[in-house]
Design an enzyme around this catalytic site. Structure first.
Site, short mmCIF file in Angstrom:
data_model
loop_
_atom_site.label_atom_id
_atom_site.label_comp_id
_atom_site.label_asym_id
_atom_site.label_seq_id
_atom_site.Cartn_x
_atom_site.Cartn_y
_atom_site.Cartn_z
N ARG A 54 43.73 -19.59 33.48
CA ARG A 54 44.74 -19.40 34.38
C ARG A 54 44.79 -21.28 35.56
O ARG A 54 43.93 -20.40 35.73
CB ARG A 54 44.86 -17.87 34.98
CG ARG A 54 44.85 -17.65 33.52
CD ARG A 54 45.06 -16.02 33.71
NE ARG A 54 43.96 -15.48 33.71
CZ ARG A 54 43.52 -14.24 34.25
NH1 ARG A 54 44.01 -12.78 34.57
NH2 ARG A 54 41.75 -13.73 33.87
N GLU B 113 32.22 -2.87 38.42
CA GLU B 113 32.98 -1.85 38.25
C GLU B 113 33.14 -0.44 37.69
O GLU B 113 34.17 0.16 37.44
CB GLU B 113 33.79 -2.68 37.63
CG GLU B 113 34.70 -3.86 38.15
CD GLU B 113 35.67 -4.90 37.40
OE1 GLU B 113 36.27 -5.46 37.48
OE2 GLU B 113 35.30 -5.40 36.70
N HIS C 128 41.72 -6.77 40.09
CA HIS C 128 40.51 -6.53 40.80
C HIS C 128 40.64 -5.53 41.28
O HIS C 128 39.71 -5.48 42.29
CB HIS C 128 39.50 -7.58 41.21
CG HIS C 128 39.50 -9.05 39.67
ND1 HIS C 128 40.05 -10.62 40.57
CD2 HIS C 128 39.45 -9.07 38.45
CE1 HIS C 128 39.71 -11.16 39.63
NE2 HIS C 128 39.17 -10.16 38.42
N ARG D 40 38.54 0.37 32.01
CA ARG D 40 39.47 0.16 33.18
C ARG D 40 40.33 -0.34 32.43
O ARG D 40 40.39 -0.76 31.26
CB ARG D 40 38.99 -0.69 33.67
CG ARG D 40 39.01 -2.56 34.43
CD ARG D 40 38.50 -3.73 34.08
NE ARG D 40 38.75 -4.65 35.26
CZ ARG D 40 39.08 -5.75 34.59
NH1 ARG D 40 38.17 -6.49 33.70
NH2 ARG D 40 39.81 -6.64 35.50
N ASN E 180 34.43 -1.06 30.38
CA ASN E 180 35.38 -2.23 30.99
C ASN E 180 35.55 -3.46 29.83
O ASN E 180 35.01 -4.44 29.78
CB ASN E 180 34.55 -2.28 32.26
CG ASN E 180 34.88 -3.86 33.24
OD1 ASN E 180 36.38 -4.24 32.78
ND2 ASN E 180 34.19 -4.22 34.06
#
Length: 349
Positions: free
Chosen positions: A195, A336, A134, A49, A7
């Site tokens: 960000r 995840e 996400h 991912r 990931n």
């Protein structure tokens, strides 16, 4: 069947070895980079991912040359993530030659967005749209929340808040994404580590005239958000500064801005869904920062959202809503890696 999952996030590279179909984690950890891949016995399948799949990838896929080329082409839209995923795929191929690899795309969960949610009000020849990200975390949070509440996903409305170095809010109606805060790229929406989230489009245009387009693009992805507000992208450090005896005013303001933006999205998605069964906090900040959770939900009591302050500070308590809260409030660890393994193991063989 042993599935090794890599990931590659914007700030970390995590791995997990999952026994499927049981979903049992055999080992997991965080790596400094793909050159330090764990030397387990050879896995049966390796999963990755990948953040941006564009409109092409709606489901998990086995990796081949065409898939690699497509991921690289989409790197322009996810410059912090897709190149890292490519590096992981190539390193895994060298470390475990001959082992099949599969990719799961964060954008795939959001392919259910309706046109009213994914369409930007700009000329069609620009060929832009909202994708959302996400998605793997949202899929896991949706599944686990429905299990905990004893509900079918088809009858459940959720607001999923994935708060980490990257941060997003997603409105889930009947188990399907119907709106999400991130857009064509992962830069839109909530305030993040580096960000800015939502921004008047005139701001980067004005900055580009002064500093040049390349510098502005780099700043929007790498030097904005918490980093621009406080000098650090790590919310843990921001929290320590804000809570110190003297109280760093920049850190305090940054946390107010961060929570303010979340609260706006919660209210908007509540209105969009009409009825919300649960609000779910996940991701590093969502899981470990009770102050942000409290600030983000402050003032929403008239919407049936009541936080229990004692439960909210208990790290072992997944249900943090008060007994009289119409909307259930949950804190769930992001997983995840297990979600990726669950999605790709049917591709084996």
């Amino acid at each position: 069947m042993a599935v090794l999952v890599l990931n590659a996030g914007s700030s970390t590279l995590k791995y997990a070895l999952i026994d499927m179909p049981a979903g049992r984690c055999l080992d997991k950890g965080t790596l400094d980079g793909p050159d330090q891949l764990p030397r387990h016995p050879v896995p049966d399948l390796i999963g990755h991912r990948v953040v941006h799949g564009g409109t092409r990838f709606r489901d998990p896929v086995l990796v081949d040359d065409a898939v690699l080329a497509a991921i690289e082409d989409l790197s322009e839209l996810a410059p912090l993530h897709n190149p890292a995923a490519l590096t992981g795929i190539k390193a895994a191929a060298e470390a475990f030659p001959g082992v099949p690899q599969a990719a799961v795309f964060d954008t795939a969960f959001h392919t259910t967005l309706p046109p009213a949610a994914y369409t930007y009000a700009v000329p069609g020849e620009w060929e832009v749209r909202r994708f959302g990200f996400h998605g793997i975390s949202c899929a896991h949070a949706t599944r686990r929340t429905c299990e905990l509440l004893g509900r079918s996903p088809a009858t459940t409305n959720l607001i999923v808040l994935h708060l980490g170095n990257g941060a997003s809010a997603t409105a889930v109606e009947g188990g399907r994404s119907v709106d999400t805060s991130m857009g064509m790229t992962p830069a839109e929406g909530l305030v993040m580590g580096t960000r800015p989230g939502d921004l008047d489009p005139a701001v980067p245009l004005r900055a580009a005239r002064v500093h040049g387009p390349a510098a502005v693009e780099d700043t929007l992805h790498h030097r904005s958000g918490l980093l621009a507000l406080t000098g650090t992208s790590d919310m843990r450090e921001v929290r320590l500064r804000a809570d110190a005896d003297a109280g760093d005013p920049d850190a305090r303001l940054a946390r107010l801005i961060y929570a303010h933006r979340i609260r706006k999205y919660v209210g908007a998605y509540y209105a969009l869904l009409g009825h919300v069964h649960a609000i779910v906090f996940t991701g590093g900040v969502g899981e470990h920062d009770p102050g942000i959770r409290a600030a983000a939900l402050s003032g929403l009591e008239r919407l049936g959202i009541h936080l229990d302050p004692i439960r909210n500070t208990d790290p072992d308590e997944p249900l943090i809503s008060a007994d009289d809260s119409e909307v259930r409030l949950l804190v769930l660890p992001a997983d995840e890696e297990t979600e990726i393994a669950r999605q790709i193991w049917p591709l084996y063989g």
